[in-house]
Design a protein around this motif. Structure first.
Motif, short mmCIF file in Angstrom:
data_model
loop_
_atom_site.label_atom_id
_atom_site.label_comp_id
_atom_site.label_asym_id
_atom_site.label_seq_id
_atom_site.Cartn_x
_atom_site.Cartn_y
_atom_site.Cartn_z
N HIS A 144 -80.48 81.11 84.20
CA HIS A 144 -81.89 81.19 84.61
C HIS A 144 -82.22 80.58 85.96
N GLY A 168 -86.42 76.37 71.32
CA GLY A 168 -87.68 77.06 71.59
C GLY A 168 -87.51 78.01 72.75
N ASP A 169 -88.38 77.87 73.74
CA ASP A 169 -88.32 78.69 74.95
C ASP A 169 -88.18 77.77 76.16
N ALA A 217 -89.86 78.81 79.53
CA ALA A 217 -91.31 78.58 79.59
C ALA A 217 -91.60 77.11 79.84
N ALA A 276 -98.72 84.41 77.54
CA ALA A 276 -97.63 83.52 77.97
C ALA A 276 -98.03 82.77 79.24
#
Length: 180
Positions: A20, A59-60, A63, A132
């Motif tokens: 990422h 989780g994410d 984000a 989001a």
């Protein structure tokens, strides 16, 4: 038998960063408009993620990092009040269309207030949904819609050559069409 290995998540963290980091760096750059500051923001955000990795990893985490990037960028803006110092002269147009377009987009984003810039980056460059985006910024979906609407209206004023056009809906959440 060798020593027993515990799963502390280091391999997962390293894998996450490798997968990422480029996308997150692009988001940081678009939010702050300066490559060196974007690298610093991302480095700080990834350090904060590492410290919270056991709690965030299932989780994410992307984000979570985007939220850190936005909050830290806003803190920086508040401290600096839009004072932009650079050791390098402004980039010159190279003659290729992509370079000129990239400079136009960056210059247009620089003319937006921080919250509007963050909404545009998250919605159209990070391709997040309104919900989001609201979650990352810690605001309501209605705030995202109104900030996006205001940002796109402003972009149409300051950079009509970018071809920022309204989307198929009521114009509250518009799309960016480059080269219209």
């Amino acid at each position: 038998m060798g020593p027993e290995r515990t799963d502390d998540g280091r391999d997962d963290y390293v894998s996450f960063v490798e997968r990422h980091q480029h996308r997150l760096l692009r988001a940081a750059y678009l939010i702050c408009g300066n490559r060196h500051q974007a690298e610093d923001l991302l480095q700080d955000a990834l350090l904060k993620l590492a410290l919270r990795w056991p709690a965030v990893r299932h989780g994410d985490p992307a984000a979570y990092v985007r939220a850190i990037l936005y909050r830290d960028a806003v803190s920086w803006w508040r401290r600096r009040r839009r004072e932009w110092l650079s050791a390098y002269p402004p980039e010159r147009e190279t003659g290729d269309g992509d370079g000129a377009l990239r400079l136009s987009v960056r210059a247009a984003l620089d003319r937006l207030p921080p919250r509007q810039r963050a909404v545009v980056v998250l919605r159209y460059f990070e391709d997040l949904t309104e919900a989001a985006t609201a979650e990352v910024l810690g605001v309501t979906v209605g705030t995202v819609k109104s900030q996006c609407h205001d940002a796109l209206r402003r972009l149409r004023q300051v950079a009509p050559d970018l071809g920022v056009a309204a989307g198929p809906d009521d114009g509250r959440s518009a799309g960016m069409e480059v080269g219209r």
